[in-house]
Design an enzyme around this catalytic site. Structure first.
Site, PDB file in Angstrom:
ATOM      1  N   LYS A  92     -49.998 -18.412 -23.589  1.00 24.31           N
ATOM      2  CA  LYS A  92     -50.136 -18.917 -24.965  1.00 24.31           C
ATOM      3  C   LYS A  92     -49.331 -20.178 -25.246  1.00 24.31           C
ATOM      4  O   LYS A  92     -49.780 -21.046 -25.986  1.00 24.31           O
ATOM      5  CB  LYS A  92     -49.750 -17.816 -25.957  1.00 24.31           C
ATOM      6  CG  LYS A  92     -50.750 -16.679 -25.955  1.00 24.31           C
ATOM      7  CD  LYS A  92     -50.368 -15.578 -26.909  1.00 24.31           C
ATOM      8  CE  LYS A  92     -51.316 -14.406 -26.706  1.00 24.31           C
ATOM      9  NZ  LYS A  92     -51.022 -13.285 -27.564  1.00 24.31           N
ATOM     10  N   ASP A 101     -52.276 -14.045 -34.042  1.00 25.51           N
ATOM     11  CA  ASP A 101     -51.528 -12.822 -33.722  1.00 25.51           C
ATOM     12  C   ASP A 101     -50.714 -12.324 -34.915  1.00 25.51           C
ATOM     13  O   ASP A 101     -50.686 -11.125 -35.210  1.00 25.51           O
ATOM     14  CB  ASP A 101     -50.560 -13.061 -32.552  1.00 25.51           C
ATOM     15  CG  ASP A 101     -51.251 -12.974 -31.202  1.00 25.51           C
ATOM     16  OD1 ASP A 101     -52.362 -12.426 -31.134  1.00 25.51           O
ATOM     17  OD2 ASP A 101     -50.663 -13.464 -30.222  1.00 25.51           O
TER      18      ASP A 101
END
Ligand code: NAP
Length: 282
Positions: A68, A104
């Site tokens: 990420k 997220d």
């Protein structure tokens, strides 16, 4: 004939990923045909894998462990929340490259507040880990009104880097594992490490869970079991895994790609039925 749009999740390992199943479910529910594949790429292979998917006309990408942070660096542009996190989990195709977003944090907050009825305001929170997932959820927790965020991580320099990036010294407190016995109890303890994947969950004193305190492991499946077992033994009230967060972050990505938000209840319940042992909250 409309061309079917192509999506993928890139990570390593990726065999465990439920994202293809979740997006297939959303696609059927919203009647938006799409192709969604899982691409396994080690850190050394990640850039080439993303380039190949881009060259092949890919329309959107989910990024998972451990890519990420690198993904955010490779984007042309970042949304405000991805910039604050320094990590991207959702890439949206633009004319000249990728727009990186991070869903997220919103996914975790939605799961805790909407699905589990939690009020995060005024809470004292411990975040264990400072990798891509921790970076994703930290800003959203602060935005949700928590009172304080303590962060510990195996590599202390990453704890400090995350605390600096969050830029809220009054609320954000980087600490070491050795300090944990002295910090008292927390209203919410979040495991954002991948330690259990190598059977190496760090030692955590049971005093970390305050009376009526809650605990979340961001992972799901077998790797979540050691932390959830610890949290229950330590007296945790609501003790949940990351399955709800996974579904919610996927719904947010779906919204970014297709302009329509899917309903998450049915897919969550279906997946929960096959992961039945992993929560005491539903
Ligand atoms: P990552 O970027 O690779 O970071 C891994 C984190 O785990 C780092 O903080 C790392 O510490 C720590 N760690 C790894 N092995 C450890 C060990 N043996 N002892 C102590 N700490 C250790 O991975 P990530 O993307 O943050 O993912 C972390 C977890 O969250 C994974 O299990 C992932 O599946 C889960 N997750 C779930 C969702 C969801 O939607 N539910 C979303 C994102 C992630 P160092 O910095 O010291 O290496």
């Amino acid at each position: 004939m409309t061309e079917i749009k192509r999506f993928a999740v890139i990570g390593h390992p990726i065999a465990h990923s439920l994202s293809p199943r979740i997006h297939a479910f959303f696609s059927k529910q919203r009647r938006i045909p799409l192709e969604y594949s899982a691409i396994d790429a080690t850190p050394e292979q990640f850039e080439a894998a993303l380039e190949a998917f881009t060259a092949g006309g890919g329309d959107g990408v989910n990024i998972t462990l451990p890519h990420k942070v690198r993904a955010a660096e490779l984007c042309n542009e970042l949304t405000e929340r991805a910039r604050r996190c320094g990590a991207a989990n959702t890439l949206i195709r633009q004319d000249h490259g990728w727009l990186g977003d991070n869903t997220d944090g919103l996914g975790l907050v939605r799961d805790l507040t909407d699905r589990h009825g939690q009020d995060l305001r005024g809470r004292k929170v411990l975040l264990i880990g400072a990798g891509g997932a921790a970076r994703g959820v930290a800003p959203a927790l602060l935005d949700a009104g928590i009172k304080s965020l303590y962060i510990v991580n195996r590599t202390p320099s990453r704890t400090d880097a995350l605390a600096d990036a969050l830029g809220e010294p009054a609320r954000v407190h980087p600490r070491n594992f050795e300090d944990l016995r002295r910090l008292g109890g927390f209203d919410l303890v979040i495991n954002a490490t991948s330690a259990a994947r190598e059977a190496a969950l760090p030692f955590l004193p049971s005093s970390l869970i305050a009376p009526r305190g809650d605990a979340v492991d961001l992972s799901y499946g077998e790797v979540a079991i050691p932390f959830l077992a610890w949290a229950r033994a330590a007296g945790g009230d609501v003790v949940i895994d990351g399955l709800g967060m996974l579904v919610e972050q996927a719904a947010e990505a779906f919204l970014r790609w297709h302009g329509v938000r899917p309903d998450t209840t049915a897919v969550y319940e279906e997946l929960r039925a096959s992961h039945a042992l992993l929560t005491t909250a539903d």
